[in-house]
Design a protein around this motif. Structure first.
Motif, mmCIF file in Angstrom:
data_model
loop_
_atom_site.group_PDB
_atom_site.id
_atom_site.type_symbol
_atom_site.label_atom_id
_atom_site.label_comp_id
_atom_site.label_asym_id
_atom_site.label_seq_id
_atom_site.Cartn_x
_atom_site.Cartn_y
_atom_site.Cartn_z
ATOM 1 N N VAL A 16 0.838 -1.211 0.000
ATOM 2 C CA VAL A 16 0.000 0.000 0.000
ATOM 3 C C VAL A 16 0.868 1.253 0.000
ATOM 4 C CG1 VAL A 16 -1.692 1.318 1.325
ATOM 5 C CG2 VAL A 16 -1.971 -1.138 1.070
ATOM 6 N N ILE A 17 1.943 1.251 0.759
ATOM 7 C CA ILE A 17 2.838 2.416 0.791
ATOM 8 C C ILE A 17 3.511 2.611 -0.561
ATOM 9 C CG2 ILE A 17 4.996 3.297 1.780
ATOM 10 C CD1 ILE A 17 3.990 2.314 4.495
ATOM 11 N N ALA A 18 3.938 1.515 -1.192
ATOM 12 C CA ALA A 18 4.576 1.609 -2.510
ATOM 13 C C ALA A 18 3.621 2.193 -3.543
ATOM 14 C CB ALA A 18 5.070 0.241 -2.965
ATOM 15 N N ARG A 19 2.352 1.824 -3.437
ATOM 16 C CA ARG A 19 1.374 2.308 -4.407
ATOM 17 C C ARG A 19 0.891 3.723 -4.082
ATOM 18 N NH1 ARG A 19 1.886 -2.773 -5.172
ATOM 19 N NH2 ARG A 19 0.808 -4.120 -6.626
ATOM 20 N N THR A 20 0.886 4.074 -2.815
ATOM 21 C CA THR A 20 0.413 5.397 -2.407
ATOM 22 C C THR A 20 1.501 6.455 -2.535
ATOM 23 O OG1 THR A 20 -1.150 4.384 -0.855
ATOM 24 C CG2 THR A 20 -0.635 6.705 -0.514
ATOM 25 N N TYR A 21 2.713 6.124 -2.106
ATOM 26 C CA TYR A 21 3.789 7.113 -2.049
ATOM 27 C C TYR A 21 4.931 6.824 -3.020
ATOM 28 C CZ TYR A 21 1.300 8.239 2.199
ATOM 29 O OH TYR A 21 0.321 8.579 3.092
ATOM 30 N N GLY A 22 4.949 5.647 -3.584
ATOM 31 C CA GLY A 22 6.025 5.271 -4.491
ATOM 32 C C GLY A 22 5.604 5.371 -5.939
ATOM 33 N N ASP A 23 6.302 4.656 -6.772
ATOM 34 C CA ASP A 23 6.102 4.747 -8.215
ATOM 35 C C ASP A 23 5.084 3.753 -8.757
ATOM 36 O OD1 ASP A 23 8.080 6.752 -8.360
ATOM 37 O OD2 ASP A 23 9.649 5.226 -8.325
ATOM 38 N N GLN A 24 4.629 2.824 -7.927
ATOM 39 C CA GLN A 24 3.642 1.851 -8.401
ATOM 40 C C GLN A 24 2.235 2.433 -8.317
ATOM 41 O OE1 GLN A 24 4.226 -1.653 -6.013
ATOM 42 N NE2 GLN A 24 5.760 -2.459 -7.419
ATOM 43 N N SER A 25 1.333 1.858 -9.100
ATOM 44 C CA SER A 25 -0.065 2.277 -9.043
ATOM 45 C C SER A 25 -0.901 1.108 -8.524
ATOM 46 C CB SER A 25 -0.556 2.691 -10.431
ATOM 47 O OG SER A 25 -0.439 1.613 -11.336
ATOM 48 N N ALA A 70 -6.506 -2.801 -10.446
ATOM 49 C CA ALA A 70 -7.965 -2.715 -10.432
ATOM 50 C C ALA A 70 -8.497 -3.465 -9.212
ATOM 51 C CB ALA A 70 -8.536 -3.309 -11.713
ATOM 52 N N GLY A 71 -9.359 -2.812 -8.455
ATOM 53 C CA GLY A 71 -9.954 -3.425 -7.279
ATOM 54 C C GLY A 71 -9.190 -3.197 -5.994
ATOM 55 N N GLU A 72 -7.941 -2.780 -6.075
ATOM 56 C CA GLU A 72 -7.178 -2.477 -4.863
ATOM 57 C C GLU A 72 -7.596 -1.113 -4.340
ATOM 58 O OE1 GLU A 72 -2.824 -4.514 -4.812
ATOM 59 O OE2 GLU A 72 -3.034 -2.758 -6.085
ATOM 60 N N LYS A 73 -7.486 -0.948 -3.026
ATOM 61 C CA LYS A 73 -7.831 0.335 -2.434
ATOM 62 C C LYS A 73 -6.730 0.785 -1.488
ATOM 63 C CE LYS A 73 -10.542 -2.167 0.883
ATOM 64 N NZ LYS A 73 -10.974 -2.188 2.126
ATOM 65 N N PRO A 74 -6.597 2.078 -1.289
ATOM 66 C CA PRO A 74 -5.574 2.593 -0.373
ATOM 67 C C PRO A 74 -6.017 2.441 1.082
ATOM 68 C CG PRO A 74 -6.749 4.417 -1.375
ATOM 69 C CD PRO A 74 -7.285 3.154 -1.989
ATOM 70 N N ASN A 75 -5.817 1.266 1.652
ATOM 71 C CA ASN A 75 -6.267 0.954 3.009
ATOM 72 C C ASN A 75 -5.097 0.966 4.000
ATOM 73 O OD1 ASN A 75 -5.112 -1.272 1.796
ATOM 74 N ND2 ASN A 75 -6.456 -2.746 2.785
ATOM 75 N N LEU A 76 -4.380 2.063 4.021
ATOM 76 C CA LEU A 76 -3.167 2.192 4.823
ATOM 77 C C LEU A 76 -3.425 1.914 6.301
ATOM 78 C CD1 LEU A 76 -0.159 2.946 4.724
ATOM 79 C CD2 LEU A 76 -0.840 5.332 5.015
ATOM 80 N N GLY A 77 -4.429 2.545 6.870
ATOM 81 C CA GLY A 77 -4.717 2.353 8.286
ATOM 82 C C GLY A 77 -5.086 0.923 8.622
ATOM 83 N N GLU A 78 -5.859 0.298 7.764
ATOM 84 C CA GLU A 78 -6.253 -1.099 7.976
ATOM 85 C C GLU A 78 -5.033 -2.009 8.018
ATOM 86 O OE1 GLU A 78 -8.616 -4.527 5.455
ATOM 87 O OE2 GLU A 78 -9.219 -2.441 5.169
#
Length: 108
Positions: A41-50, A53-61
């Motif tokens: 999640v961190i790589a997709r939220t703050y890094g270069d990955q996206s 489909a179907g994934e969500k930014p659930n950092l706290g979880e």
């Protein structure tokens, strides 16, 4: 909720709904898995990955999942995380009191 209360709540949940703790080795593998999910999640939220489909930014979880399994391991091994965190603050303060302030990389 304090850390102690959280450890007690996890223990109560395990005994009421989880039947018993997984073995320490299984929980260590689960902790590794949860840290990997947090890293994704961190790589997709703050890094270069996206996100796929179907994934969500659930950092706290994902952070909570890491804490849950860590508390399971602490309970199983008799570790008081409140006390250990207090000792960690003391150690880091003694060791690193001036280290970060004196680091030119952080003061640029």
């Amino acid at each position: 909720m304090t850390i102690k209360e959280a450890q007690e709540a996890v223990d109560h949940w395990i005994k009421e709904y989880g039947v018993r703790y997984f073995s320490e080795l299984t929980n260590m593998a689960c902790l590794t898995e949860e840290v990997g999910e947090l890293a994704r999640v961190i790589a997709r939220t703050y890094g270069d990955q996206s996100f796929k489909a179907g994934e969500k930014p659930n950092l706290g979880e994902e952070m909570a999942d890491v804490m849950w399994v860590l508390m399971c391991l602490a309970n199983q091994t008799g570790v008081d995380l409140t006390e250990e965190l207090r000792k960690s603050f003391e150690k880091k303060t003694t060791r690193d009191k001036h280290r970060h302030h004196d680091n030119p990389k952080l003061n640029a």
